[in-house]
Motif scaffolding. Sequence first.
Motif, PDB file in Angstrom:
ATOM      1  N   ARG A   1       1.862   2.346 -15.005  1.00 23.26           N
ATOM      2  CA  ARG A   1       1.655   3.158 -16.206  1.00 23.26           C
ATOM      3  C   ARG A   1       2.332   4.529 -16.096  1.00 23.26           C
ATOM      4  NH1 ARG A   1      -4.235   3.418 -17.283  1.00 23.26           N
ATOM      5  NH2 ARG A   1      -4.297   1.427 -16.177  1.00 23.26           N
ATOM      6  N   PHE A   2       2.705   4.908 -14.868  1.00 22.78           N
ATOM      7  CA  PHE A   2       3.350   6.206 -14.664  1.00 22.78           C
ATOM      8  C   PHE A   2       4.877   6.117 -14.751  1.00 22.78           C
ATOM      9  CE2 PHE A   2      -0.677   6.478 -12.260  1.00 22.78           C
ATOM     10  CZ  PHE A   2      -1.263   7.531 -12.954  1.00 22.78           C
ATOM     11  N   LEU A   3       5.371   4.981 -15.226  1.00 19.00           N
ATOM     12  CA  LEU A   3       6.821   4.778 -15.354  1.00 19.00           C
ATOM     13  C   LEU A   3       7.177   4.610 -16.825  1.00 19.00           C
ATOM     14  CD1 LEU A   3       7.320   2.231 -12.425  1.00 19.00           C
ATOM     15  CD2 LEU A   3       7.536   4.721 -12.347  1.00 19.00           C
ATOM     16  N   PRO A   4       7.191   5.673 -17.598  1.00 25.87           N
ATOM     17  CA  PRO A   4       7.393   5.574 -19.054  1.00 25.87           C
ATOM     18  C   PRO A   4       8.747   5.040 -19.476  1.00 25.87           C
ATOM     19  CG  PRO A   4       7.562   7.854 -18.332  1.00 25.87           C
ATOM     20  CD  PRO A   4       7.077   7.077 -17.152  1.00 25.87           C
ATOM     21  N   GLU A   5       9.762   5.111 -18.578  1.00 21.11           N
ATOM     22  CA  GLU A   5      11.096   4.652 -18.944  1.00 21.11           C
ATOM     23  C   GLU A   5      11.369   3.226 -18.487  1.00 21.11           C
ATOM     24  OE1 GLU A   5      14.272   7.342 -18.079  1.00 21.11           O
ATOM     25  OE2 GLU A   5      13.014   9.116 -18.330  1.00 21.11           O
ATOM     26  N   LEU A   6      10.388   2.565 -17.882  1.00 21.11           N
ATOM     27  CA  LEU A   6      10.599   1.215 -17.361  1.00 21.11           C
ATOM     28  C   LEU A   6      10.982   0.258 -18.477  1.00 21.11           C
ATOM     29  CD1 LEU A   6      10.406  -0.186 -14.582  1.00 21.11           C
ATOM     30  CD2 LEU A   6       8.164  -1.033 -15.279  1.00 21.11           C
ATOM     31  N   ALA A   7      12.170  -0.352 -18.345  1.00 24.99           N
ATOM     32  CA  ALA A   7      12.685  -1.260 -19.369  1.00 24.99           C
ATOM     33  C   ALA A   7      12.695  -2.712 -18.908  1.00 24.99           C
ATOM     34  CB  ALA A   7      14.087  -0.841 -19.787  1.00 24.99           C
ATOM     35  N   THR A   8      12.794  -2.931 -17.587  1.00 21.38           N
ATOM     36  CA  THR A   8      12.843  -4.295 -17.040  1.00 21.38           C
ATOM     37  C   THR A   8      11.839  -4.418 -15.908  1.00 21.38           C
ATOM     38  OG1 THR A   8      15.187  -4.575 -17.595  1.00 21.38           O
ATOM     39  CG2 THR A   8      14.279  -6.017 -15.894  1.00 21.38           C
ATOM     40  N   LEU A   9      10.935  -5.393 -16.035  1.00 24.67           N
ATOM     41  CA  LEU A   9       9.947  -5.648 -14.995  1.00 24.67           C
ATOM     42  C   LEU A   9       9.961  -7.138 -14.675  1.00 24.67           C
ATOM     43  CD1 LEU A   9       7.646  -4.742 -13.152  1.00 24.67           C
ATOM     44  CD2 LEU A   9       6.060  -5.125 -15.060  1.00 24.67           C
ATOM     45  N   ILE A  10      10.279  -7.461 -13.423  1.00 26.68           N
ATOM     46  CA  ILE A  10      10.347  -8.855 -12.994  1.00 26.68           C
ATOM     47  C   ILE A  10       9.352  -9.051 -11.860  1.00 26.68           C
ATOM     48  CG2 ILE A  10      11.846 -10.697 -12.151  1.00 26.68           C
ATOM     49  CD1 ILE A  10      14.221  -9.143 -13.253  1.00 26.68           C
TER      50      ILE A  10
ATOM     51  N   ALA B   1       0.828  -1.204   0.000  1.00 27.80           N
ATOM     52  CA  ALA B   1       0.000   0.000   0.000  1.00 27.80           C
ATOM     53  C   ALA B   1       0.865   1.258   0.000  1.00 27.80           C
ATOM     54  CB  ALA B   1      -0.928  -0.007   1.222  1.00 27.80           C
ATOM     55  N   SER B   2       1.957   1.245   0.780  1.00 25.60           N
ATOM     56  CA  SER B   2       2.868   2.398   0.822  1.00 25.60           C
ATOM     57  C   SER B   2       3.608   2.561  -0.497  1.00 25.60           C
ATOM     58  CB  SER B   2       3.866   2.245   1.968  1.00 25.60           C
ATOM     59  OG  SER B   2       3.211   2.225   3.218  1.00 25.60           O
ATOM     60  N   LEU B   3       4.074   1.440  -1.064  1.00 21.50           N
ATOM     61  CA  LEU B   3       4.779   1.493  -2.340  1.00 21.50           C
ATOM     62  C   LEU B   3       3.872   1.981  -3.460  1.00 21.50           C
ATOM     63  CD1 LEU B   3       6.830  -1.834  -2.097  1.00 21.50           C
ATOM     64  CD2 LEU B   3       7.761   0.481  -2.104  1.00 21.50           C
ATOM     65  N   THR B   4       2.593   1.686  -3.359  1.00 22.38           N
ATOM     66  CA  THR B   4       1.628   2.133  -4.361  1.00 22.38           C
ATOM     67  C   THR B   4       1.615   3.657  -4.458  1.00 22.38           C
ATOM     68  OG1 THR B   4       0.226   0.195  -4.044  1.00 22.38           O
ATOM     69  CG2 THR B   4      -0.809   2.128  -5.022  1.00 22.38           C
ATOM     70  N   GLN B   5       1.830   4.320  -3.324  1.00 14.90           N
ATOM     71  CA  GLN B   5       1.840   5.779  -3.314  1.00 14.90           C
ATOM     72  C   GLN B   5       3.154   6.348  -3.844  1.00 14.90           C
ATOM     73  OE1 GLN B   5      -1.020   7.298  -2.488  1.00 14.90           O
ATOM     74  NE2 GLN B   5      -1.819   5.212  -2.164  1.00 14.90           N
ATOM     75  N   VAL B   6       4.255   5.586  -3.682  1.00 13.65           N
ATOM     76  CA  VAL B   6       5.584   6.118  -4.004  1.00 13.65           C
ATOM     77  C   VAL B   6       6.039   5.795  -5.425  1.00 13.65           C
ATOM     78  CG1 VAL B   6       8.028   6.060  -3.372  1.00 13.65           C
ATOM     79  CG2 VAL B   6       6.273   6.039  -1.597  1.00 13.65           C
ATOM     80  N   ILE B   7       5.740   4.586  -5.889  1.00 21.61           N
ATOM     81  CA  ILE B   7       6.234   4.132  -7.199  1.00 21.61           C
ATOM     82  C   ILE B   7       5.964   5.135  -8.319  1.00 21.61           C
ATOM     83  CG2 ILE B   7       5.871   2.414  -9.032  1.00 21.61           C
ATOM     84  CD1 ILE B   7       7.709   1.375  -6.909  1.00 21.61           C
ATOM     85  N   PRO B   8       4.767   5.725  -8.414  1.00 20.01           N
ATOM     86  CA  PRO B   8       4.521   6.678  -9.510  1.00 20.01           C
ATOM     87  C   PRO B   8       5.419   7.915  -9.467  1.00 20.01           C
ATOM     88  CG  PRO B   8       2.456   5.963  -8.531  1.00 20.01           C
ATOM     89  CD  PRO B   8       3.543   5.485  -7.630  1.00 20.01           C
ATOM     90  N   LEU B   9       6.016   8.198  -8.301  1.00 26.41           N
ATOM     91  CA  LEU B   9       6.879   9.373  -8.174  1.00 26.41           C
ATOM     92  C   LEU B   9       8.288   9.107  -8.673  1.00 26.41           C
ATOM     93  CD1 LEU B   9       5.778  10.499  -4.587  1.00 26.41           C
ATOM     94  CD2 LEU B   9       4.852  11.241  -6.799  1.00 26.41           C
ATOM     95  N   LEU B  10       8.632   7.834  -8.884  1.00 28.55           N
ATOM     96  CA  LEU B  10       9.974   7.456  -9.349  1.00 28.55           C
ATOM     97  C   LEU B  10       9.970   7.385 -10.875  1.00 28.55           C
ATOM     98  CD1 LEU B  10      10.688   4.643  -6.714  1.00 28.55           C
ATOM     99  CD2 LEU B  10      11.271   7.080  -6.580  1.00 28.55           C
ATOM    100  N   SER B  11       9.783   8.506 -11.494  1.00 25.23           N
ATOM    101  CA  SER B  11       9.568   8.552 -12.948  1.00 25.23           C
ATOM    102  C   SER B  11      10.796   8.158 -13.763  1.00 25.23           C
ATOM    103  CB  SER B  11       9.105   9.952 -13.367  1.00 25.23           C
ATOM    104  OG  SER B  11      10.049  10.925 -12.955  1.00 25.23           O
ATOM    105  N   SER B  12      11.984   8.100 -13.121  1.00 28.09           N
ATOM    106  CA  SER B  12      13.203   7.707 -13.846  1.00 28.09           C
ATOM    107  C   SER B  12      13.453   6.212 -13.781  1.00 28.09           C
ATOM    108  CB  SER B  12      14.418   8.448 -13.267  1.00 28.09           C
ATOM    109  OG  SER B  12      14.291   9.842 -13.431  1.00 28.09           O
ATOM    110  N   LEU B  13      12.585   5.488 -13.082  1.00 30.88           N
ATOM    111  CA  LEU B  13      12.809   4.060 -12.856  1.00 30.88           C
ATOM    112  C   LEU B  13      12.863   3.279 -14.166  1.00 30.88           C
ATOM    113  CD1 LEU B  13      13.164   2.617 -10.132  1.00 30.88           C
ATOM    114  CD2 LEU B  13      10.824   1.788 -10.355  1.00 30.88           C
ATOM    115  N   ARG B  14      13.927   2.465 -14.326  1.00 30.11           N
ATOM    116  CA  ARG B  14      14.108   1.650 -15.524  1.00 30.11           C
ATOM    117  C   ARG B  14      14.008   0.155 -15.226  1.00 30.11           C
ATOM    118  NH1 ARG B  14      15.955   3.350 -20.087  1.00 30.11           N
ATOM    119  NH2 ARG B  14      17.107   1.410 -20.423  1.00 30.11           N
ATOM    120  N   GLU B  15      14.323  -0.246 -13.992  1.00 26.13           N
ATOM    121  CA  GLU B  15      14.256  -1.663 -13.618  1.00 26.13           C
ATOM    122  C   GLU B  15      13.546  -1.803 -12.277  1.00 26.13           C
ATOM    123  OE1 GLU B  15      17.963  -3.762 -13.767  1.00 26.13           O
ATOM    124  OE2 GLU B  15      18.702  -2.607 -15.483  1.00 26.13           O
ATOM    125  N   LEU B  16      12.577  -2.714 -12.241  1.00 29.60           N
ATOM    126  CA  LEU B  16      11.830  -2.967 -11.010  1.00 29.60           C
ATOM    127  C   LEU B  16      11.679  -4.474 -10.837  1.00 29.60           C
ATOM    128  CD1 LEU B  16      10.143  -1.988  -8.598  1.00 29.60           C
ATOM    129  CD2 LEU B  16       8.157  -1.911 -10.121  1.00 29.60           C
TER     130      LEU B  16
END
Length: 513
Positions: A324-333, A289-304
Motif C-alpha cells: 500500500r506504500f507503493l502508489p506508483e506500482l503499475a505491475t505486480l506479478i 522479513a527483511s524485504l518487508t522493512q525495505v519495500i515501503p522505502l522504494l516509493s518510486s517502484l513501478r514493477e515488482l
Amino acid sequence: KKENSELETTDSQPEKKMEAESLGTETDLESNTAKMEQFLKKLGKKSNSRSIDLNNCRLTSTDAAELVALLPLLPDLEELDVSWNDFIGGALKPTILQIHHISKLKILRLNNCRLTTDDVLALGEILKTTPDLEELNLSWNSNVGGNLSQLLQGIQEGSKVQILKLMDCNLTAEDSESIGQVLPRMQNLEVFDLSINKNIGCNLNSIVQGLKNTACLKVLKLHTCGLTQDSIQILGAAFGHLPELRTLDLSSNKEVGGGFKDCAAHLAHLKYLQVLDLHQCSLLEEDIASLTQVIPLLSSLRELDLSANKKVGSSSENLLSRLRFLPELATLIINGCALGKDAFTAFAEASMYLPALQTLDLSWNKYVGGNLNLLLETLKLSSALQVLRLRSCSLISEDMALLASVIQTGHLTKLQQLDLSYNDSISDEGWAIFSQNVLFLKELTELDISLRPASFRECGLWFGHLLDGLTKLPRLSELGIQRWRISAPHEEDLEYFNRDHKRSIHFDYGGFQ
C-alpha cells in the motif's frame, strides 16, 4: 585581349575543377546509395544511410561478402545490426575489419551470429577505432566467453558506451575479472546485462568493485547468473554507489535464498528504483522479513515480480500488506506464490491503495478460487488495469459471476488482456454468464479460456454467446480456446464469424482431434 582571355581561363580552372569534383562526389554518393538500396531490397529491407538493420535476415556468406564491399561506402553509418544470422559465423571477420571505415558508428548489434574466436579477437581491435560507440550487444555468442579480455581491450578510457549486453555468452570466472577491470573506463554506462552466464556468480567481487565506478548505471540485469547467498551480499555493497539505478533483475538465481537477510537493507539506497525482479529466487522467511522493512522505502517502484517464491504465500502477509506504500506500482506479478488465506487477505486489503496498477498476475495461486470476492473493491477501483491474469487459480462459477457483475457495471473498461485459462472447475453456467458480459470489455485484445493440457471438454451453448460478444469487441485479436471440443454447429458459427465479420482474430483452438 589574348592576355585577358588567358587570365579568365586560368581563373576559371579551379572553379571548374571543384565543380567536377563535387559532381563526381554526388555521382558516387548516388551510386553507393543505389547499390545499398538494391542489396537491402533483396533482403526485404529499406535503405537508410545512417542505419542498416539486417536482423534475422538469414544472411549467407555471399550476403556477408557483399556487405563487406558496401560498408566502406557508408561513412555516415551510425547503426549496424546483423543479429540472429547464425549461419555466417566465421564469415563476419571481414565485415568486422571494415568497421574501421565507419568512424561515426554508435550502435553495433551482433546477437546470435555464432561469432568465432577470430571474429571476437578482430572485434577487440576494431573497438579501438570506434570512439563514438554507444551500444554494443554480443549476446548469445558462446565464443565470447574465455575471450572477453581481448575483446574489451578495445574499450578505451572515457568510453562513450552506454549499453553493454553480453547475455548467454558462456562467460567464465576469468571473464568476470576482465569485466571488473574495464568498468572503471565506462563511466557513461547506463545499461549492463550479463544475464544467463551461470559461471560469474562465483567470482562477483571484481565486477562489484567495477560497478562502484558506474554512477550513471540505470539498468543492471543478472538473471540466471549463478548468484549465491555470499555473492548477493557482495553485490549489495555496490548499491550505495548506484544512485541512478532504475531496474534491478536478480531473477532465477535459486541459490540466493537467505542472502537477502543482510542484503535487503542496501536496497534502501536505490531511491529511484522502478523495477525489481526477484522471481524464482527461492526466498526464505528471513529474506521476506527483511524485504518487508525495505519495500515501503522504494516509493518510486513501478514493477515488482516476486513470482515462483513459495514462501511468499505462507509468511508474507506483512510484506504484501506493505504494498500500500507503493502508489506508483503499475505491475505486480505474484504468480505461483502459494498464497494462503492470510497472505491473500493482506494483499486484497493493500491492493485497494494501488491506483496506478495496470498489470496484475495472480496465476497458479489456488486460494484465489472461491475467494475472488476479496478483490471486489480492488477490481472496482482499478480504473487503470489493462492486464489481469488468473490462470490455474481454481476459479468457480461464483467467481465468474462476480467478475461478470464488475464488468457489467462499467468497471475494468481499460482491460486489454484477460487470462482465465486452466480453470477447469468453472461450470457451463459460469462460462455462460461471463460470455454474456464480455461485450462490455471494449478495449480487450487478448482472451484465453483454454483448458489444461490433459483436459478435453465439449463447448456448451455459452460458446454462441461468446461469439456474439466478439462481434462487439473491435480490438480483439487473440482468443485461446485450446482443448474445448467445438460442435459442428459452433464450427459453422466460427466459420461464419471469420467470413462475414472480416476480422483478423487468431482462434487458438488446437490440441484436440
